[in-house]
Design an enzyme around this catalytic site. Sequence first.
Site, mmCIF file in Angstrom:
data_model
loop_
_atom_site.group_PDB
_atom_site.id
_atom_site.type_symbol
_atom_site.label_atom_id
_atom_site.label_comp_id
_atom_site.label_asym_id
_atom_site.label_seq_id
_atom_site.Cartn_x
_atom_site.Cartn_y
_atom_site.Cartn_z
ATOM 1 N N ASN A 10 0.965 -1.163 0.042
ATOM 2 C CA ASN A 10 -0.030 0.081 0.134
ATOM 3 C C ASN A 10 0.825 1.149 -0.047
ATOM 4 O OD1 ASN A 10 -1.692 2.317 1.001
ATOM 5 N ND2 ASN A 10 -3.187 0.849 1.528
ATOM 6 N N HIS A 13 1.026 6.178 2.016
ATOM 7 C CA HIS A 13 1.623 7.019 2.758
ATOM 8 C C HIS A 13 3.138 7.746 1.928
ATOM 9 C CE1 HIS A 13 -1.250 7.071 5.874
ATOM 10 N NE2 HIS A 13 -1.318 5.638 5.663
ATOM 11 N N HIS A 46 -5.308 3.760 -1.755
ATOM 12 C CA HIS A 46 -6.733 4.065 -1.298
ATOM 13 C C HIS A 46 -6.959 5.458 -1.674
ATOM 14 C CE1 HIS A 46 -9.159 4.277 2.914
ATOM 15 N NE2 HIS A 46 -9.927 4.753 1.573
ATOM 16 N N ARG A 48 -9.211 8.285 -1.089
ATOM 17 C CA ARG A 48 -10.049 8.795 0.034
ATOM 18 C C ARG A 48 -10.982 9.794 -0.484
ATOM 19 N NH1 ARG A 48 -9.924 7.842 5.706
ATOM 20 N NH2 ARG A 48 -8.508 6.140 6.294
ATOM 21 N N ARG A 52 -6.617 13.060 1.304
ATOM 22 C CA ARG A 52 -5.405 13.349 2.286
ATOM 23 C C ARG A 52 -3.957 12.796 1.606
ATOM 24 N NH1 ARG A 52 -7.333 10.391 7.524
ATOM 25 N NH2 ARG A 52 -9.223 11.100 6.785
ATOM 26 N N GLU A 73 -8.460 0.752 -3.447
ATOM 27 C CA GLU A 73 -9.265 0.829 -2.195
ATOM 28 C C GLU A 73 -10.265 1.913 -2.382
ATOM 29 O OE1 GLU A 73 -6.990 1.002 1.364
ATOM 30 O OE2 GLU A 73 -6.994 -1.432 1.411
ATOM 31 N N THR A 104 -7.966 3.669 8.729
ATOM 32 C CA THR A 104 -9.209 2.888 8.969
ATOM 33 C C THR A 104 -9.346 2.569 10.265
ATOM 34 O OG1 THR A 104 -9.077 2.559 6.737
ATOM 35 C CG2 THR A 104 -10.310 0.884 7.993
ATOM 36 N N GLU A 154 -11.143 -9.137 2.583
ATOM 37 C CA GLU A 154 -10.026 -8.857 3.177
ATOM 38 C C GLU A 154 -9.965 -8.513 4.990
ATOM 39 O OE1 GLU A 154 -7.299 -5.830 1.548
ATOM 40 O OE2 GLU A 154 -6.250 -5.410 3.668
ATOM 41 N N HIS A 193 -3.839 -4.511 7.562
ATOM 42 C CA HIS A 193 -4.013 -3.243 8.409
ATOM 43 C C HIS A 193 -2.792 -3.371 9.670
ATOM 44 C CE1 HIS A 193 -5.504 0.671 9.513
ATOM 45 N NE2 HIS A 193 -5.183 0.410 10.890
ATOM 46 N N GLY A 194 -1.982 -2.692 9.777
ATOM 47 C CA GLY A 194 -1.113 -2.409 10.937
ATOM 48 C C GLY A 194 -0.003 -3.585 10.897
ATOM 49 N N HIS A 216 1.626 1.240 5.646
ATOM 50 C CA HIS A 216 2.159 2.179 6.481
ATOM 51 C C HIS A 216 3.656 1.828 7.071
ATOM 52 C CE1 HIS A 216 2.592 4.390 10.468
ATOM 53 N NE2 HIS A 216 2.432 5.620 9.592
HETATM 54 C C1 LIG Z 1 -8.212 -0.637 4.775
HETATM 55 C C2 LIG Z 1 -6.761 -0.113 5.466
HETATM 56 O O1 LIG Z 1 -6.494 -0.803 6.529
HETATM 57 C C3 LIG Z 1 -5.950 0.560 4.739
HETATM 58 O O2 LIG Z 1 -5.672 0.077 3.459
HETATM 59 C C4 LIG Z 1 -6.412 1.949 4.545
HETATM 60 O O3 LIG Z 1 -5.540 2.357 3.301
HETATM 61 C C5 LIG Z 1 -5.787 2.593 5.830
HETATM 62 O O4 LIG Z 1 -6.195 4.196 5.646
HETATM 63 P P1 LIG Z 1 -4.910 5.067 5.296
HETATM 64 O O5 LIG Z 1 -4.110 4.474 4.116
HETATM 65 O O6 LIG Z 1 -5.588 6.328 5.022
HETATM 66 O O7 LIG Z 1 -4.225 5.147 6.626
HETATM 67 N N1 LIG Z 2 -5.759 -2.882 3.530
HETATM 68 C C1 LIG Z 2 -4.466 -2.799 4.561
HETATM 69 C C2 LIG Z 2 -3.535 -1.886 3.635
HETATM 70 O O1 LIG Z 2 -3.698 -1.837 2.331
HETATM 71 C C3 LIG Z 2 -2.502 -1.337 4.397
HETATM 72 O O2 LIG Z 2 -2.817 -1.092 5.620
HETATM 73 P P1 LIG Z 2 -1.531 -0.295 6.535
HETATM 74 O O3 LIG Z 2 -0.290 -1.611 6.515
HETATM 75 O O4 LIG Z 2 -1.137 0.858 5.913
HETATM 76 O O5 LIG Z 2 -2.005 -0.638 7.976
#
Ligand SMILES: CC(=O)[C@@H](O)[C@H](O)COP(=O)(O)O
Ligand SMILES: NCC(=O)COP(=O)(O)O
Length: 242
Positions: A10, A13, A46, A48, A52, A73, A104, A154, A193-194, A216
């Site tokens: 992803n 960021h 994503h 949004r 952002r 996303e 999220t 997911e 996520h995370g 992230h």
């Molecule tokens: C759904 C998810 O957990 C992420 O893929 C999403 O993109 C989180 O949003 P941000 O990237 O804006 O933190």
């Molecule tokens: N759907 C989760 C994603 O794409 C990435 O989430 P994160 O690793 O940025 O928390």
Amino acid sequence: MNDRLRLGVNIDHVATVRNARGAGYPDPVRAALVAAEAGADGITAHLREDRRHITDDDIARLSAELTIPLNFEMAATDEMRDIALKYRPHAACIVPEKREERTTEGGLDAAGQFAQLAPLVADLTAAGIRVSLFIEPSAAQIDAAVRLGSPVVELHTGRYCELAGADQTAELRRIADAAALAAKNGIEVHAGHGLTYDNVAPIAAIPQVRELNIGHFLIGEAIFLGLGESVRRMRDAMDAAR
Ligand SMILES: CC(=O)[C@@H](O)[C@H](O)COP(=O)(O)O
Ligand SMILES: NCC(=O)COP(=O)(O)O
């Protein structure tokens, strides 16, 4: 078919850093190409409602330049549906969205929003876009995904990542049970996520999980290691867990 656990990177960021100054760098598209070169199986972005981080132009350029599949996303809105139908990405993952959230905060309530989601899932599917629903690991949400005809779910790993000890173990069990139930119903299972190097292994070890979407943490590590090495280390951690 290659059963190797897939890694979706992803790149949201990278765009966060770019937008901090309103400059043209760092370029999320360049990051996507570097991640692909380093072994990413797909790119997640994503778009949004508040733009952002990822922008419409980023989606346009990713659609034109990516060498691996794009997982778009999106919130369940007419605006995002129309953008998905315009660019026809390989996949679209429907996620909940609130402007006031920092990231999220939970899974999509597919059960509670069934009537709103049904036409959206149908429209995306008819356009040849592989639909995924970003949901909590619960039987009710899996049931809704089956009834909606979503080929992929997911599972939200955010709570698992925040918990520790017995509570984390219990959440991991919940995710594993949801993965087994989804797969038993013919749904492909992803998770995300995370996730980090330290917590990814138990999730990667769930046999029904076919893809992890991670962003992230990898972008953070890229500051110290470079994006290629950051991705390669996550790839290695996932492979070691299988
Ligand atoms: C759904 C998810 O957990 C992420 O893929 C999403 O993109 C989180 O949003 P941000 O990237 O804006 O933190
Ligand atoms: N759907 C989760 C994603 O794409 C990435 O989430 P994160 O690793 O940025 O928390």
